[in-house]
Scaffold this active site. Sequence first.
Site: not given
Length: 206
Positions: A6, A12, A18, A81
């Site tokens: 992504h 980030n 995350q 994730e």
Amino acid sequence: MTLVRHGRTAHNAAGRFQGWVDIPLDESGHAQARLLAARLAQHERPPTRLYTSDLCRARQTAAPIEEALHINAVVTPQLREMNIGTWEGLTFTEIAALDAAAFEAWPFQGGPDGESMDDVAWRVRAFYDALSLQAGEHVVIVSHGVTITALLCTLLGWNTREAWAERRGLHTNTAMTTLEVNVEGGVSCALLACDIHLETLRSSHI
């Protein structure tokens, strides 16, 4: 088959974990997603199927691809994730200060209330095995960094600990990997973690 991480999020940019926390793309992430879509639209083998994690940052990355290629994304939590558990939103430094031993053992042992690398590998490999890939088609999968690494290890026979230590196949935001699948089901890597489509974006920030 193409695997895509992504676009960038505020987490980030700040170096925060995350996992399942649902953080949207930031302005840069949206720009990255548009450039990725343009690259895929010019691919010599036009994508025929599109799958995405159900987390917002992945769905927002897939949206320009849907528009550019006129295909609808199939949304699935199997492509999420790694679940980071109680470490969600923390930086590496903050986690190490909380529990250095647990952080040292991660990701091969899950963090508190989180998944391990093996957990993620089982989940994403089950998704891949159910794809029923057909000869000549081009499937695009929008997912996440650790999840992509876990899948590559299972498909390419990489030693997971070695790959992690070497940062092998580390995907920057919207980097893509192209895999070739032969008629016997064997998988080879034609392109690994490439983000050349972001060159214009990077040069604009110089």
